[in-house]
Design a protein around this motif. Sequence first.
Motif, PDB file in Angstrom:
ATOM      1  N   SER A   1     -71.670   2.219  55.675  1.00  0.00           N
ATOM      2  CA  SER A   1     -72.603   1.085  55.687  1.00  0.00           C
ATOM      3  C   SER A   1     -72.861   0.559  54.281  1.00  0.00           C
ATOM      4  CB  SER A   1     -73.921   1.502  56.347  1.00  0.00           C
ATOM      5  OG  SER A   1     -73.714   1.884  57.689  1.00  0.00           O
ATOM      6  N   GLY A   2     -71.826   0.622  53.446  1.00  0.00           N
ATOM      7  CA  GLY A   2     -71.925   0.024  52.124  1.00  0.00           C
ATOM      8  C   GLY A   2     -72.444   0.926  51.030  1.00  0.00           C
TER       9      GLY A   2
ATOM     10  N   LYS B   1     -75.279   2.284  50.433  1.00  0.00           N
ATOM     11  CA  LYS B   1     -76.550   1.771  49.920  1.00  0.00           C
ATOM     12  C   LYS B   1     -77.267   2.831  49.085  1.00  0.00           C
ATOM     13  CE  LYS B   1     -77.027  -1.297  53.895  1.00  0.00           C
ATOM     14  NZ  LYS B   1     -77.707  -1.538  55.187  1.00  0.00           N
TER      15      LYS B   1
ATOM     16  N   SER C   1     -70.025 -10.715  50.208  1.00  0.00           N
ATOM     17  CA  SER C   1     -69.925  -9.503  49.399  1.00  0.00           C
ATOM     18  C   SER C   1     -68.661  -9.570  48.561  1.00  0.00           C
ATOM     19  CB  SER C   1     -69.904  -8.247  50.287  1.00  0.00           C
ATOM     20  OG  SER C   1     -68.783  -8.274  51.158  1.00  0.00           O
TER      21      SER C   1
END
Length: 548
Positions: A244-245, A247, A455
Motif C-alpha cells: 500500500s505504498g 506509508k 504518483s
Amino acid sequence: MLAQCFSSNVCLFNWRADEDKTGRTACSCAVTLICDSVRTCPCETERPTHLTFAIFSLLLHFAMQASPPLDQVFQYIDEHQDDYVQHLKEWIGIQSESSNPTKRDDVIRMMQVVGETIKRLGGTVELTDVGNEELPSGKIIPLPPVVLGKLGKDPNKTTVGIYGHVDVQPARFEDGWSTDPYLLTEKDVTALLSESREGNLYGRGSSDDKGPVLAWLHAIEAFQALKQELPVNLKFIFEGMEESGSKGLDELLKAKNETFFSNIDYIVISDSAWLSKKPALTYGTRGLCYFIIEVQCANQDLHSGLYGGTVHEAMTDLIALLDSLVNSTGYILIPGIDSDVVPLTNEERVLYEAIEFNLEAFKHTIGTTELLHKTKEDVLLHRWRFPSLSIHGIEGAFSGPGAKTVIPAKVTGKFSIRLVPNMDPDKLSNQVMTYLNGVFAARGSPNQMQVALESGSKAWVAHVTDKQYDAGRRAISKVFGVEAELIREGGTIPVARSLQHTTQKSVMMLPIGSPDDRIHSQDEKLSRDNYINGTKLFAAYIAEISQH
C-alpha cells in the motif's frame, strides 16, 4: 584414502591414547568424523609414540573436508524443511492485507509475530511507530509498526541489513483461487523420494514476501542450532505497508539514517523473482509515473438519441488524447521523453545476450501470438531498460453487459509511464502535461480537460561490479551449481531506491521466487524447492559476504 594414512604402526586418527581396564593401550579415535563406516581404529597393535604437528594438521584437514560448516547448515535445512513449511503455514494464516482497513489488526499482529521470531533468535527488536493513516471516510487508524531488529554487534564483522515485508494483497477464495488463500496448501508434488519432495506451496504471501522473509530467519536459526557463530552482524527492516505504498517508511529511513543504518555495510532485498528457472540477481527496476486525464462535457449523463450530434462529447476527446500518447509499435509520441535515458553501451548489451529467456514460452504464458519486438535482447531491453507507456482504463464510461445509449458527462483516463535511469518524474510530468494540453487545444474542444500526476518514483539501478554482487554470485553457484543471471525488473519496487538513496549503501535484490509464482494473482505459490534452496542460498550469502 584411509590406507594411505597409516605408516609405522602410528594411528593418524588418534587424538590421545588411553589405558583400558586390562592395561592395554586403546585409541580414542576420531576416524568416524571422516568415515561413518569405520567404527574402530585401524591401528590397535601398538601405542603411537608421537603425534606430530603435521599429522595433527592432516587430521584436522580431513575432518573439515568431510563436513564443512556450511554443508552442515545445508543438511540441517534439508532435515527441517517440514518445520519450515509449517512455520510458513502459520504466517500465511494471518490475513495481513494492508489495503483493507478491517484487516489492520491482522497486519499489526503479523508485525508482532515477526518481532517475536527475531527475539527468539537472540536479537533485539524495536516495533517502530510510523504514525497514522486517514481513511477516505475521515477515520484515523494506526499504521502498522516497522520492525527494526539487530542481531550481533561485533565491530570486526560485516553488517548486513535485510529488508522484507509481511503484508499481502487482498485474496478471496471466490476470486478464483483453487484453495483457501489463507490456508497454505501443498500440491503438485512431482518428486517422491523419501528425503526429497518438490511441491508447490499455495497461499497468499507465500512468494510475496512471507516465504522469503521466513527463509532468512530459518537460515539464521540453522547456524545457531549447529552452534556455529554467525559470520556477520545482521539488521532487519521488515514492514507491513509495502503493498500500500510503504506509508511512513521514507520518513523512518531518514529519521534513522544516522543511527540504525549508520553502520550497515550492505542491504539485501528478497522481494522479486527470477526471469526463468535459473537463479538470478536483480540489479535494477524501472520507476513509475501514474497519470489521470479528466474530460467533462456536461453536468449530467446525456441520452445519445436526444443529444448525440449536438455536443462535444467528453469520451471522444479522451479517446483522442489517449491515442496521441503511443503508436502501434509502442513508441511514445511525447516529444523529448527519452532525452534523459542513459544510452545503452555495448558492454551492457552483452549482459542481455547471456540471459536465458524463451520468446515462444513467454508468448505462450501471456497468450499472444506476436510481440512488439523480434529478438530476445530487444524484448528484454524494452521490458527493463527503456521507458514504456501503458493505458490502463477509463472511469465514468459504461462498461457493464448489455447496451446503454449514454453519453457520459465526465470520463477519466488512466495511464502510466515506466521510467528508467536518469528520467525524473517532475520533468516527465511537465512534458506530459505540455504535450496533452497542446493536443487538446488543437482539437478546438470547449470541454474542460485537466491532467494530473497521481504518483511518481524514479528508477533504481545498482553496480553489478559491487562486492555484494560477487558474494551473491558465489552463493548461487555454491547452492545451485550454476552461474547467476544478472537481470532487471520491469516493475517498480520503490524501497530499493529509497534505501540506496537515503542510506548511500550498496543494495542488491536476491530473489528466490519463480516467474510463474502468480504474485498478486489467484493461486499464488512458492515451490518447496525454491523455499528450501532459497534458505540455503541466504545462508551461503551470509557466509560469502562475511569475506569482504
